[in-house]
Design a protein around this motif. Structure first.
Motif, PDB file in Angstrom:
ATOM      1  N   VAL A 176     -25.175  27.418  14.183  1.00  0.00           N
ATOM      2  CA  VAL A 176     -26.512  27.643  14.733  1.00  0.00           C
ATOM      3  C   VAL A 176     -27.036  26.314  15.252  1.00  0.00           C
ATOM      4  O   VAL A 176     -26.457  25.260  15.023  1.00  0.00           O
ATOM      5  CB  VAL A 176     -27.473  28.211  13.666  1.00  0.00           C
ATOM      6  N   LYS A 177     -28.149  26.372  15.954  1.00  0.00           N
ATOM      7  CA  LYS A 177     -28.758  25.156  16.494  1.00  0.00           C
ATOM      8  C   LYS A 177     -29.795  24.630  15.509  1.00  0.00           C
ATOM      9  O   LYS A 177     -30.517  25.411  14.873  1.00  0.00           O
ATOM     10  CB  LYS A 177     -29.408  25.426  17.852  1.00  0.00           C
ATOM     11  N   GLY A 178     -29.853  23.290  15.396  1.00  0.00           N
ATOM     12  CA  GLY A 178     -30.837  22.684  14.507  1.00  0.00           C
ATOM     13  C   GLY A 178     -31.549  21.533  15.188  1.00  0.00           C
ATOM     14  O   GLY A 178     -30.908  20.657  15.770  1.00  0.00           O
ATOM     15  N   TYR A 179     -32.868  21.535  15.141  1.00  0.00           N
ATOM     16  CA  TYR A 179     -33.662  20.459  15.731  1.00  0.00           C
ATOM     17  C   TYR A 179     -34.108  19.521  14.623  1.00  0.00           C
ATOM     18  O   TYR A 179     -34.732  19.931  13.633  1.00  0.00           O
ATOM     19  CB  TYR A 179     -34.884  21.026  16.464  1.00  0.00           C
ATOM     20  N   ASP A 180     -33.783  18.238  14.786  1.00  0.00           N
ATOM     21  CA  ASP A 180     -34.083  17.238  13.769  1.00  0.00           C
ATOM     22  C   ASP A 180     -35.528  16.783  13.893  1.00  0.00           C
ATOM     23  O   ASP A 180     -35.920  16.169  14.892  1.00  0.00           O
ATOM     24  CB  ASP A 180     -33.130  16.045  13.940  1.00  0.00           C
ATOM     25  N   THR A 181     -36.344  17.089  12.898  1.00  0.00           N
ATOM     26  CA  THR A 181     -37.749  16.681  12.891  1.00  0.00           C
ATOM     27  C   THR A 181     -37.948  15.373  12.148  1.00  0.00           C
ATOM     28  O   THR A 181     -39.068  14.876  12.053  1.00  0.00           O
ATOM     29  CB  THR A 181     -38.621  17.760  12.228  1.00  0.00           C
ATOM     30  N   GLY A 182     -36.883  14.824  11.598  1.00  0.00           N
ATOM     31  CA  GLY A 182     -36.982  13.597  10.818  1.00  0.00           C
ATOM     32  C   GLY A 182     -36.797  13.853   9.348  1.00  0.00           C
ATOM     33  O   GLY A 182     -35.950  13.242   8.696  1.00  0.00           O
ATOM     34  N   ASP A 183     -37.585  14.802   8.802  1.00  0.00           N
ATOM     35  CA  ASP A 183     -37.484  15.137   7.378  1.00  0.00           C
ATOM     36  C   ASP A 183     -36.554  16.316   7.130  1.00  0.00           C
ATOM     37  O   ASP A 183     -35.972  16.440   6.051  1.00  0.00           O
ATOM     38  CB  ASP A 183     -38.873  15.464   6.802  1.00  0.00           C
TER      39      ASP A 183
ATOM     40  N   TYR B 210     -34.289  19.913   9.293  1.00  0.00           N
ATOM     41  CA  TYR B 210     -33.850  20.582  10.509  1.00  0.00           C
ATOM     42  C   TYR B 210     -34.586  21.909  10.658  1.00  0.00           C
ATOM     43  O   TYR B 210     -34.720  22.670   9.687  1.00  0.00           O
ATOM     44  CB  TYR B 210     -32.343  20.861  10.477  1.00  0.00           C
ATOM     45  N   VAL B 211     -35.074  22.177  11.866  1.00  0.00           N
ATOM     46  CA  VAL B 211     -35.598  23.498  12.198  1.00  0.00           C
ATOM     47  C   VAL B 211     -34.442  24.291  12.807  1.00  0.00           C
ATOM     48  O   VAL B 211     -33.903  23.905  13.854  1.00  0.00           O
ATOM     49  CB  VAL B 211     -36.774  23.411  13.195  1.00  0.00           C
ATOM     50  N   VAL B 212     -34.032  25.363  12.143  1.00  0.00           N
ATOM     51  CA  VAL B 212     -32.869  26.140  12.551  1.00  0.00           C
ATOM     52  C   VAL B 212     -33.282  27.213  13.546  1.00  0.00           C
ATOM     53  O   VAL B 212     -34.245  27.958  13.320  1.00  0.00           O
ATOM     54  CB  VAL B 212     -32.173  26.782  11.334  1.00  0.00           C
ATOM     55  N   VAL B 213     -32.554  27.288  14.682  1.00  0.00           N
ATOM     56  CA  VAL B 213     -32.834  28.266  15.738  1.00  0.00           C
ATOM     57  C   VAL B 213     -31.563  29.045  16.034  1.00  0.00           C
ATOM     58  O   VAL B 213     -30.506  28.458  16.294  1.00  0.00           O
ATOM     59  CB  VAL B 213     -33.333  27.576  17.025  1.00  0.00           C
TER      60      VAL B 213
END
Length: 339
Positions: free
Chosen positions: A62-69, A71-74
Protein backbone atom coordinates in the motif's frame (compact mmCIF):
# COMPACT_ATOMS: atom_id res chain seq x y z
CA UNK A 1 -4.04 -1.86 -33.73
CA UNK A 2 -2.36 -0.46 -30.63
CA UNK A 3 -4.47 -0.43 -27.48
CA UNK A 4 -5.08 2.97 -25.88
CA UNK A 5 -3.24 3.79 -22.66
CA UNK A 6 -6.35 5.65 -21.49
CA UNK A 7 -9.96 5.81 -22.65
CA UNK A 8 -12.60 8.36 -21.74
CA UNK A 9 -14.75 11.20 -22.98
CA UNK A 10 -13.40 14.45 -24.42
CA UNK A 11 -15.89 17.26 -23.94
CA UNK A 12 -16.03 20.87 -25.07
CA UNK A 13 -19.14 22.84 -24.23
CA UNK A 14 -22.08 20.45 -24.48
CA UNK A 15 -20.35 18.29 -27.11
CA UNK A 16 -18.90 14.95 -26.00
CA UNK A 17 -16.55 12.64 -27.90
CA UNK A 18 -15.42 9.19 -26.69
CA UNK A 19 -11.68 8.98 -27.35
CA UNK A 20 -8.71 6.73 -26.77
CA UNK A 21 -5.24 8.03 -25.88
CA UNK A 22 -2.32 6.43 -27.74
CA UNK A 23 1.41 6.85 -27.18
CA UNK A 24 2.90 8.94 -29.99
CA UNK A 25 6.60 8.17 -29.51
CA UNK A 26 8.90 5.20 -29.01
CA UNK A 27 12.27 4.96 -27.33
CA UNK A 28 15.09 3.30 -29.26
CA UNK A 29 17.42 3.18 -26.27
CA UNK A 30 19.44 -0.03 -26.08
CA UNK A 31 18.66 -1.72 -22.76
CA UNK A 32 21.12 -3.75 -20.70
CA UNK A 33 20.61 -6.37 -18.00
CA UNK A 34 22.54 -6.02 -14.77
CA UNK A 35 25.06 -8.85 -14.22
CA UNK A 36 27.50 -9.65 -11.45
CA UNK A 37 30.99 -8.89 -12.77
CA UNK A 38 32.83 -12.02 -13.84
CA UNK A 39 29.63 -14.07 -14.20
CA UNK A 40 26.51 -14.32 -16.35
CA UNK A 41 24.29 -14.10 -13.29
CA UNK A 42 21.40 -11.62 -13.57
CA UNK A 43 20.86 -9.08 -10.81
CA UNK A 44 17.18 -8.78 -9.89
CA UNK A 45 15.34 -6.04 -8.03
CA UNK A 46 12.96 -7.36 -5.40
CA UNK A 47 10.40 -5.75 -3.12
CA UNK A 48 11.78 -6.50 0.33
CA UNK A 49 10.53 -5.61 3.79
CA UNK A 50 13.45 -3.62 5.17
CA UNK A 51 12.77 -4.82 8.74
CA UNK A 52 12.36 -8.57 8.13
CA UNK A 53 14.30 -8.92 4.86
CA UNK A 54 11.44 -10.97 3.41
CA UNK A 55 10.08 -10.42 -0.12
CA UNK A 56 6.60 -8.83 -0.29
CA UNK A 57 3.96 -9.61 -2.91
CA UNK A 58 2.72 -6.64 -4.97
CA UNK A 59 -0.89 -7.12 -3.80
CA UNK A 60 0.22 -6.60 -0.18
CA UNK A 61 1.83 -3.22 -0.87
CA UNK A 62 0.00 0.00 0.00
CA UNK A 63 1.04 3.64 -0.20
CA UNK A 64 2.25 5.47 2.89
CA UNK A 65 2.79 9.20 3.35
CA UNK A 66 5.46 10.09 5.90
CA UNK A 67 4.20 12.81 8.26
CA UNK A 68 7.33 12.66 10.40
CA UNK A 69 5.84 10.84 13.39
CA UNK A 70 3.88 8.19 11.49
CA UNK A 71 2.75 6.98 8.08
CA UNK A 72 -0.70 7.79 6.71
CA UNK A 73 -1.70 4.65 4.79
CA UNK A 74 -3.63 5.09 1.51
CA UNK A 75 -5.12 2.23 -0.49
CA UNK A 76 -4.90 2.41 -4.34
CA UNK A 77 -8.70 2.36 -4.72
CA UNK A 78 -9.00 5.35 -2.39
CA UNK A 79 -7.01 7.43 -4.89
CA UNK A 80 -9.37 6.30 -7.66
CA UNK A 81 -12.38 7.30 -5.56
CA UNK A 82 -11.26 10.94 -5.28
CA UNK A 83 -10.05 11.32 -8.89
CA UNK A 84 -11.87 14.15 -10.75
CA UNK A 85 -14.48 12.71 -13.09
CA UNK A 86 -13.58 9.20 -11.94
CA UNK A 87 -10.56 9.31 -14.29
CA UNK A 88 -12.72 9.11 -17.40
CA UNK A 89 -13.27 12.73 -18.42
CA UNK A 90 -11.08 15.00 -20.55
CA UNK A 91 -12.85 18.36 -20.33
CA UNK A 92 -11.64 21.31 -22.38
CA UNK A 93 -12.10 24.39 -20.22
CA UNK A 94 -10.89 26.96 -22.76
CA UNK A 95 -8.87 27.68 -25.88
CA UNK A 96 -5.62 29.64 -26.28
CA UNK A 97 -3.44 30.67 -29.22
CA UNK A 98 -0.95 28.08 -30.47
CA UNK A 99 2.04 30.29 -29.66
CA UNK A 100 0.89 31.28 -26.17
CA UNK A 101 2.25 28.17 -24.43
CA UNK A 102 5.98 28.42 -23.81
CA UNK A 103 8.04 25.35 -24.87
CA UNK A 104 9.21 24.70 -21.29
CA UNK A 105 5.67 23.64 -20.34
CA UNK A 106 5.45 20.78 -22.87
CA UNK A 107 6.18 17.25 -21.63
CA UNK A 108 4.90 14.19 -23.59
CA UNK A 109 2.83 13.79 -26.76
CA UNK A 110 -0.06 11.40 -27.42
CA UNK A 111 -2.47 10.75 -30.28
CA UNK A 112 -6.21 11.01 -29.70
CA UNK A 113 -8.50 8.72 -31.72
CA UNK A 114 -12.31 8.42 -31.73
CA UNK A 115 -13.62 5.23 -30.11
CA UNK A 116 -15.77 4.02 -32.95
CA UNK A 117 -16.52 5.12 -36.51
CA UNK A 118 -19.79 6.66 -35.37
CA UNK A 119 -17.87 9.52 -33.79
CA UNK A 120 -15.78 10.40 -36.84
CA UNK A 121 -17.85 13.50 -37.65
CA UNK A 122 -17.52 15.04 -34.17
CA UNK A 123 -13.79 14.22 -34.12
CA UNK A 124 -13.24 15.78 -37.55
CA UNK A 125 -15.30 18.83 -36.59
CA UNK A 126 -13.11 19.60 -33.57
CA UNK A 127 -9.89 18.92 -35.53
CA UNK A 128 -10.88 21.25 -38.39
CA UNK A 129 -12.22 23.97 -36.10
CA UNK A 130 -9.02 24.01 -34.02
CA UNK A 131 -6.89 24.17 -37.15
CA UNK A 132 -8.84 27.03 -38.70
CA UNK A 133 -8.93 28.99 -35.44
CA UNK A 134 -5.23 28.30 -34.79
CA UNK A 135 -6.13 27.50 -31.19
CA UNK A 136 -5.34 24.70 -28.75
CA UNK A 137 -7.74 23.38 -26.15
CA UNK A 138 -6.64 23.39 -22.52
CA UNK A 139 -7.95 20.53 -20.39
CA UNK A 140 -7.24 18.36 -17.36
CA UNK A 141 -7.72 14.64 -16.84
CA UNK A 142 -6.57 11.83 -14.56
CA UNK A 143 -4.52 8.86 -15.73
CA UNK A 144 -2.84 6.27 -13.50
CA UNK A 145 -3.63 8.19 -10.32
CA UNK A 146 -2.09 11.42 -11.61
CA UNK A 147 -3.90 14.52 -12.81
CA UNK A 148 -2.49 16.12 -15.95
CA UNK A 149 -2.79 19.56 -17.48
CA UNK A 150 -2.89 19.07 -21.27
CA UNK A 151 -3.13 20.89 -24.59
CA UNK A 152 -5.29 19.38 -27.36
CA UNK A 153 -4.09 20.40 -30.83
CA UNK A 154 -4.99 19.77 -34.46
CA UNK A 155 -2.00 18.38 -36.37
CA UNK A 156 -2.00 16.86 -39.88
CA UNK A 157 -5.62 15.72 -39.82
CA UNK A 158 -5.71 14.31 -36.30
CA UNK A 159 -5.97 15.46 -32.70
CA UNK A 160 -2.90 15.32 -30.51
CA UNK A 161 -2.67 15.67 -26.76
CA UNK A 162 0.40 17.20 -25.10
CA UNK A 163 0.85 16.86 -21.36
CA UNK A 164 2.02 20.09 -19.76
CA UNK A 165 3.95 20.87 -16.61
CA UNK A 166 2.01 22.68 -13.90
CA UNK A 167 3.12 26.26 -13.28
CA UNK A 168 4.58 25.43 -9.85
CA UNK A 169 6.71 22.67 -11.42
CA UNK A 170 8.73 25.17 -13.47
CA UNK A 171 11.88 26.15 -11.62
CA UNK A 172 12.95 29.79 -11.38
CA UNK A 173 16.35 29.97 -13.15
CA UNK A 174 17.40 33.00 -11.11
CA UNK A 175 17.06 30.95 -7.92
CA UNK A 176 18.44 27.67 -9.33
CA UNK A 177 21.44 28.92 -11.32
CA UNK A 178 24.27 30.86 -9.76
CA UNK A 179 26.38 31.25 -12.93
CA UNK A 180 24.02 33.34 -15.06
CA UNK A 181 25.86 36.16 -16.91
CA UNK A 182 23.86 38.96 -15.29
CA UNK A 183 25.00 42.29 -16.70
CA UNK A 184 27.81 40.80 -18.80
CA UNK A 185 27.46 41.99 -22.39
CA UNK A 186 29.24 41.30 -25.66
CA UNK A 187 30.74 44.01 -27.82
CA UNK A 188 28.98 45.17 -30.96
CA UNK A 189 31.59 43.39 -33.13
CA UNK A 190 31.22 40.10 -31.22
CA UNK A 191 27.44 40.31 -31.44
CA UNK A 192 27.57 41.01 -35.18
CA UNK A 193 29.93 38.08 -35.75
CA UNK A 194 27.72 35.76 -33.69
CA UNK A 195 24.70 36.83 -35.78
CA UNK A 196 26.65 36.03 -38.96
CA UNK A 197 27.49 32.58 -37.57
CA UNK A 198 23.82 31.92 -36.79
CA UNK A 199 22.86 33.03 -40.30
CA UNK A 200 25.60 30.87 -41.87
CA UNK A 201 24.37 27.80 -39.96
CA UNK A 202 20.68 28.47 -40.59
CA UNK A 203 18.80 25.58 -42.21
CA UNK A 204 15.32 24.21 -42.83
CA UNK A 205 14.00 22.02 -40.03
CA UNK A 206 14.07 18.38 -41.12
CA UNK A 207 14.02 15.98 -38.16
CA UNK A 208 14.89 13.04 -40.44
CA UNK A 209 18.33 14.62 -40.95
CA UNK A 210 19.25 13.80 -37.36
CA UNK A 211 19.57 10.43 -35.68
CA UNK A 212 20.80 9.03 -32.38
CA UNK A 213 24.50 8.55 -33.08
CA UNK A 214 25.24 7.43 -29.51
CA UNK A 215 22.92 4.44 -29.82
CA UNK A 216 24.70 3.57 -33.09
CA UNK A 217 27.99 3.65 -31.19
CA UNK A 218 26.55 1.46 -28.42
CA UNK A 219 25.37 -1.10 -31.01
CA UNK A 220 28.81 -0.99 -32.68
CA UNK A 221 30.49 -1.50 -29.30
CA UNK A 222 28.35 -4.58 -28.63
CA UNK A 223 29.15 -6.07 -32.06
CA UNK A 224 32.86 -5.31 -31.66
CA UNK A 225 33.02 -6.94 -28.23
CA UNK A 226 31.23 -10.02 -29.63
CA UNK A 227 33.89 -10.25 -32.34
CA UNK A 228 36.74 -9.47 -29.96
CA UNK A 229 37.57 -6.23 -31.76
CA UNK A 230 38.36 -2.81 -30.33
CA UNK A 231 36.31 0.34 -30.88
CA UNK A 232 37.65 3.82 -31.56
CA UNK A 233 37.09 6.09 -28.58
CA UNK A 234 35.15 9.33 -29.00
CA UNK A 235 37.10 12.54 -29.36
CA UNK A 236 37.32 14.68 -26.22
CA UNK A 237 34.86 17.53 -25.81
CA UNK A 238 35.99 20.90 -27.21
CA UNK A 239 37.61 23.23 -24.71
CA UNK A 240 35.77 26.44 -23.73
CA UNK A 241 36.76 29.48 -25.78
CA UNK A 242 38.90 31.87 -23.70
CA UNK A 243 37.49 35.40 -23.62
CA UNK A 244 40.52 36.82 -25.44
CA UNK A 245 40.04 34.37 -28.33
CA UNK A 246 36.26 34.77 -28.63
CA UNK A 247 36.34 37.00 -31.72
CA UNK A 248 38.83 34.75 -33.50
CA UNK A 249 36.77 31.66 -32.64
CA UNK A 250 33.63 33.34 -34.01
CA UNK A 251 35.45 34.45 -37.16
CA UNK A 252 36.84 30.96 -37.80
CA UNK A 253 33.39 29.44 -37.18
CA UNK A 254 31.78 31.75 -39.74
CA UNK A 255 34.47 30.89 -42.30
CA UNK A 256 34.04 27.16 -41.65
CA UNK A 257 30.26 27.28 -41.84
CA UNK A 258 30.02 29.38 -45.00
CA UNK A 259 28.17 27.51 -47.75
CA UNK A 260 28.98 27.25 -51.47
CA UNK A 261 26.04 29.59 -52.09
CA UNK A 262 27.97 32.44 -50.42
CA UNK A 263 30.99 31.77 -52.63
CA UNK A 264 28.85 31.82 -55.79
CA UNK A 265 27.10 35.04 -54.72
CA UNK A 266 30.41 36.71 -54.04
CA UNK A 267 31.79 35.69 -57.43
CA UNK A 268 28.65 36.92 -59.18
CA UNK A 269 29.00 40.37 -57.62
CA UNK A 270 32.64 40.76 -58.55
CA UNK A 271 33.97 39.98 -55.09
CA UNK A 272 31.63 42.14 -53.02
CA UNK A 273 30.15 40.56 -49.92
CA UNK A 274 26.52 39.56 -49.78
CA UNK A 275 24.38 41.38 -47.17
CA UNK A 276 24.50 38.49 -44.71
CA UNK A 277 28.30 38.18 -44.81
CA UNK A 278 29.29 41.84 -44.89
CA UNK A 279 31.77 42.83 -42.22
CA UNK A 280 35.35 42.05 -41.29
CA UNK A 281 35.20 38.46 -42.53
CA UNK A 282 34.49 39.65 -46.07
CA UNK A 283 37.54 41.91 -46.21
CA UNK A 284 40.10 39.10 -46.06
CA UNK A 285 39.89 37.28 -49.42
CA UNK A 286 43.55 36.24 -49.17
CA UNK A 287 43.01 34.44 -45.86
CA UNK A 288 39.98 32.65 -47.26
CA UNK A 289 41.92 31.57 -50.31
CA UNK A 290 44.72 30.17 -48.17
CA UNK A 291 42.25 28.25 -46.03
CA UNK A 292 40.60 26.67 -49.08
CA UNK A 293 43.90 25.81 -50.71
CA UNK A 294 45.26 24.24 -47.56
CA UNK A 295 42.39 21.70 -47.27
CA UNK A 296 41.85 21.11 -50.97
CA UNK A 297 44.31 18.29 -51.50
CA UNK A 298 44.04 16.73 -48.05
CA UNK A 299 42.76 13.20 -47.65
CA UNK A 300 39.69 13.33 -45.33
CA UNK A 301 41.03 10.27 -43.50
CA UNK A 302 44.02 12.32 -42.28
CA UNK A 303 42.00 15.33 -41.08
CA UNK A 304 40.79 16.02 -37.58
CA UNK A 305 37.12 16.62 -36.87
CA UNK A 306 37.36 20.42 -37.07
CA UNK A 307 38.99 20.24 -40.52
CA UNK A 308 36.40 17.70 -41.66
CA UNK A 309 33.58 19.93 -40.48
CA UNK A 310 34.92 22.88 -42.46
CA UNK A 311 35.23 20.70 -45.53
CA UNK A 312 31.69 19.37 -45.06
CA UNK A 313 30.39 22.94 -44.63
CA UNK A 314 32.10 24.01 -47.85
CA UNK A 315 30.55 21.01 -49.61
CA UNK A 316 27.07 21.86 -48.30
CA UNK A 317 26.58 18.50 -46.52
CA UNK A 318 23.37 18.64 -44.46
CA UNK A 319 23.25 17.38 -40.88
CA UNK A 320 27.00 17.85 -40.45
CA UNK A 321 26.65 19.48 -37.03
CA UNK A 322 25.46 16.18 -35.50
CA UNK A 323 27.93 13.90 -37.32
CA UNK A 324 30.87 12.10 -35.76
CA UNK A 325 34.32 12.17 -37.35
CA UNK A 326 33.72 8.82 -39.07
CA UNK A 327 30.34 9.98 -40.39
CA UNK A 328 31.87 13.17 -41.77
CA UNK A 329 34.51 11.11 -43.60
CA UNK A 330 31.82 8.79 -44.97
CA UNK A 331 29.69 11.72 -46.15
CA UNK A 332 32.64 13.40 -47.88
CA UNK A 333 33.74 10.15 -49.53
CA UNK A 334 30.18 9.51 -50.73
CA UNK A 335 29.87 12.98 -52.21
CA UNK A 336 33.23 12.65 -53.94
CA UNK A 337 32.26 9.28 -55.45
CA UNK A 338 28.89 10.64 -56.60
CA UNK A 339 30.66 13.50 -58.37
Amino acid sequence: MARPVWAGVLSFGLVSLPVGLHTATDSHTIHFHQLQRGTSDRIRNRRVNERTGEEVDAKDIVKGYDTGDEYVVVEPEELDDIAPGRSETLEITGFVGLDEIEPIYFDRTYYLAPRGKGYAKVYSLLEQALGRAEKTGIATFVMRQHEYLVAVKAEDGLLTLHTLHWADEIRDPKQELDTLPGKASASAKELKMAEQLIEALSMSWDPATFHDTFQDKVAALIEAKKAGDSVEKAEPAPKPSPAVDLMEALRASVEGARSPKDTREKAATGGSASPRTSGRTATKPAAKKRARTQGKGHDPHTMNKAELYKKAAAAGIEGRSSMTRDELIQALDGQRQAA
